[in-house]
Write an enzyme that holds these catalytic residues in place. Structure first.
Site, PDB file in Angstrom:
ATOM      1  CB  SER A 151      -0.867   0.001   1.261  1.00  0.00           C
ATOM      2  OG  SER A 151      -1.543   1.233   1.417  1.00  0.00           O
ATOM      3  CE1 TYR A 164      -4.803  -1.737   5.189  1.00  0.00           C
ATOM      4  CE2 TYR A 164      -3.809   0.382   4.657  1.00  0.00           C
ATOM      5  CZ  TYR A 164      -4.327  -0.840   4.261  1.00  0.00           C
ATOM      6  OH  TYR A 164      -4.358  -1.155   2.920  1.00  0.00           O
TER       7      TYR A 164
HETATM    8  P1  NAP Z   1     -11.834  -5.544  -0.408  1.00  0.00           P
HETATM    9  O1  NAP Z   1     -12.740  -5.173  -1.534  1.00  0.00           O
HETATM   10  O2  NAP Z   1     -12.359  -5.460   0.980  1.00  0.00           O
HETATM   11  O3  NAP Z   1     -11.255  -6.998  -0.706  1.00  0.00           O
HETATM   12  C1  NAP Z   1     -10.544  -7.735   0.245  1.00  0.00           C
HETATM   13  C2  NAP Z   1     -11.005  -9.180   0.183  1.00  0.00           C
HETATM   14  O4  NAP Z   1     -10.203  -9.938   1.115  1.00  0.00           O
HETATM   15  C3  NAP Z   1     -12.466  -9.332   0.598  1.00  0.00           C
HETATM   16  O5  NAP Z   1     -13.131 -10.251  -0.225  1.00  0.00           O
HETATM   17  C4  NAP Z   1     -12.327  -9.856   2.013  1.00  0.00           C
HETATM   18  O6  NAP Z   1     -13.439 -10.586   2.487  1.00  0.00           O
HETATM   19  C5  NAP Z   1     -11.090 -10.739   1.880  1.00  0.00           C
HETATM   20  N1  NAP Z   1     -10.558 -11.117   3.186  1.00  0.00           N
HETATM   21  C6  NAP Z   1     -10.592 -10.420   4.345  1.00  0.00           C
HETATM   22  N2  NAP Z   1     -10.068 -11.145   5.343  1.00  0.00           N
HETATM   23  C7  NAP Z   1      -9.685 -12.324   4.803  1.00  0.00           C
HETATM   24  C8  NAP Z   1      -9.102 -13.506   5.330  1.00  0.00           C
HETATM   25  N3  NAP Z   1      -8.815 -13.620   6.637  1.00  0.00           N
HETATM   26  N4  NAP Z   1      -8.837 -14.534   4.496  1.00  0.00           N
HETATM   27  C9  NAP Z   1      -9.143 -14.452   3.171  1.00  0.00           C
HETATM   28  N5  NAP Z   1      -9.729 -13.370   2.630  1.00  0.00           N
HETATM   29  C10 NAP Z   1      -9.996 -12.315   3.420  1.00  0.00           C
HETATM   30  O7  NAP Z   1     -10.560  -4.608  -0.398  1.00  0.00           O
HETATM   31  P2  NAP Z   1      -9.578  -4.103  -1.560  1.00  0.00           P
HETATM   32  O8  NAP Z   1      -9.642  -2.645  -1.583  1.00  0.00           O
HETATM   33  O9  NAP Z   1      -9.800  -4.881  -2.790  1.00  0.00           O
HETATM   34  O10 NAP Z   1      -8.174  -4.482  -0.901  1.00  0.00           O
HETATM   35  C11 NAP Z   1      -7.366  -5.534  -1.380  1.00  0.00           C
HETATM   36  C12 NAP Z   1      -5.949  -5.292  -0.902  1.00  0.00           C
HETATM   37  O11 NAP Z   1      -5.503  -4.014  -1.367  1.00  0.00           O
HETATM   38  C13 NAP Z   1      -5.792  -5.259   0.612  1.00  0.00           C
HETATM   39  O12 NAP Z   1      -4.595  -5.924   0.977  1.00  0.00           O
HETATM   40  C14 NAP Z   1      -5.671  -3.774   0.918  1.00  0.00           C
HETATM   41  O13 NAP Z   1      -4.947  -3.542   2.106  1.00  0.00           O
HETATM   42  C15 NAP Z   1      -4.948  -3.282  -0.304  1.00  0.00           C
HETATM   43  N6  NAP Z   1      -5.080  -1.858  -0.562  1.00  0.00           N
HETATM   44  C16 NAP Z   1      -6.281  -1.311  -0.907  1.00  0.00           C
HETATM   45  C17 NAP Z   1      -6.353   0.052  -1.169  1.00  0.00           C
HETATM   46  C18 NAP Z   1      -7.633   0.731  -1.583  1.00  0.00           C
HETATM   47  O14 NAP Z   1      -7.662   1.958  -1.689  1.00  0.00           O
HETATM   48  N7  NAP Z   1      -8.690   0.011  -1.840  1.00  0.00           N
HETATM   49  C19 NAP Z   1      -5.208   0.850  -1.065  1.00  0.00           C
HETATM   50  C20 NAP Z   1      -4.006   0.253  -0.711  1.00  0.00           C
HETATM   51  C21 NAP Z   1      -3.947  -1.109  -0.479  1.00  0.00           C
HETATM   52  P3  NAP Z   1     -14.482  -9.832   3.509  1.00  0.00           P
HETATM   53  O15 NAP Z   1     -15.026  -8.688   2.750  1.00  0.00           O
HETATM   54  O16 NAP Z   1     -15.482 -10.872   3.830  1.00  0.00           O
HETATM   55  O17 NAP Z   1     -13.669  -9.391   4.704  1.00  0.00           O
END
Ligand code: NAP
Length: 262
Positions: A151, A164
């Site tokens: 991130s 985080y």
């Molecule tokens: P997201 O839409 O919430 O997707 C994350 C997925 O991971 C969800 O399906 C979630 O399921 C699943 N998950 C959570 N806990 C888990 C576990 N213990 N085992 C397996 N799966 C699990 O979020 P996203 O924005 O796509 O984020 C994906 C990655 O990008 C993350 O690592 C996040 O830190 C990183 N990131 C995102 C952003 C942003 O702006 N969106 C920025 C920087 C980094 P549930 O919904 O059921 O929990």
């Protein structure tokens, strides 16, 4: 501008957190590029109400093999099981450790349980994924590559995000440390570092809010003028898994529209 195209025909890719957001876009990108994809998530269905087709079904509709394996990345044995499941398709070639949890809150009020939970998913989950995939690649004598989701928070502190940010700092160093240890085996380990991407993580933020933003430690103007899309991150992750990136390891690739340059 030319569109990006990749060829992952014959390769097997695991994407954790692949049901939703960035992971769904990554899994789909690999699938449409010919890979067999294993979606490993705690939830089968995508979060977004408009996208009701589970990711593995979407990939099958595109003509590639795909499977969903319910996986909680905080449990090492479950992560090992999903890597084991990839053997049915010849073994994992690309392991994408993307599952993550965002928890905002004033550090002064944070409970030990809340702190641990976000670390269990974002740090333990990534470490277990790197370890299980690398061991399996070594056992099979088939080195592949690993891509973690870091991130902007891997480098930059933001308000109310100590819990985080500290996990994403750890992902950066797991990536670098593992790259160092696994290089002699031909396994590359890299990370993508998304900026602010339009997923549920940043729900409620609009493009106008970015345009009008003052630098308040979380929102600030993005030099390229828009929040990112999950597909922006998917393209970067896919690139890191190609032969074109064969001399890149231990890298944290910023995909943030220039967020970190100012
Ligand atoms: P997201 O839409 O919430 O997707 C994350 C997925 O991971 C969800 O399906 C979630 O399921 C699943 N998950 C959570 N806990 C888990 C576990 N213990 N085992 C397996 N799966 C699990 O979020 P996203 O924005 O796509 O984020 C994906 C990655 O990008 C993350 O690592 C996040 O830190 C990183 N990131 C995102 C952003 C942003 O702006 N969106 C920025 C920087 C980094 P549930 O919904 O059921 O929990």
């Amino acid at each position: 501008m030319a569109t990006t195209s990749f060829d992952f025909d014959g390769e097997t890719v695991i994407v954790t957190g692949g049901s939703s957001g960035i992971g769904r876009a990554m899994a789909t990108r690999f699938g449409e590029s010919g890979a067999t994809v294993i979606v490993a998530d705690v939830r089968e269905d995508p979060k977004d109400v408009d996208e009701e087709t589970p990711t593995h079904e979407l990939i099958r509709e595109m003509g590639s093999d795909a499977e969903y394996v319910e996986t909680d990345v905080t449990d090492r044995s479950q992560v090992e099981s999903v890597v084991e499941a990839a053997r049915e398709y010849g073994g994992v070639d690309v392991m994408v450790n993307n599952a993550g949890l965002f928890l905002e809150g004033d550090m002064l009020d944070l409970s030990p349980e809340e702190f641990r939970q976000v670390h269990r998913v974002n740090v333990d989950g990534v470490f277990f994924g790197v370890q299980a995939a690398a061991n399996d690649m070594l056992d099979r004598g088939e080195p592949g590559c690993i891509v973690n989701t870091a991130s902007i928070s891997s480098n930059e502190a933001q308000f109310d995000q100590v819990q985080y940010d500290s996990t994403k700092g750890a992902v950066r160093m797991i990536t670098r440390g593992a790259a160092l240890e696994l290089a002699e085996h031909g396994i590359r380990v890299n990370a993508v570092a998304p900026g602010q991407i339009a997923t549920e993580f940043v729900e409620g933020l609009t493009e106008e809010m970015y345009e009008d933003a003052e630098n308040d430690g979380f929102l600030k103007p993005i030099p390229l003028g828009r929040p990112g899309e999950p597909e922006d991150i998917a393209d970067a992750a896919a690139f890191l898994a190609t032969e074109g990136a064969s001399y890149i390891t231990g890298e944290l690739l910023q995909v943030d529209g220039g967020w970190q340059v100012c």
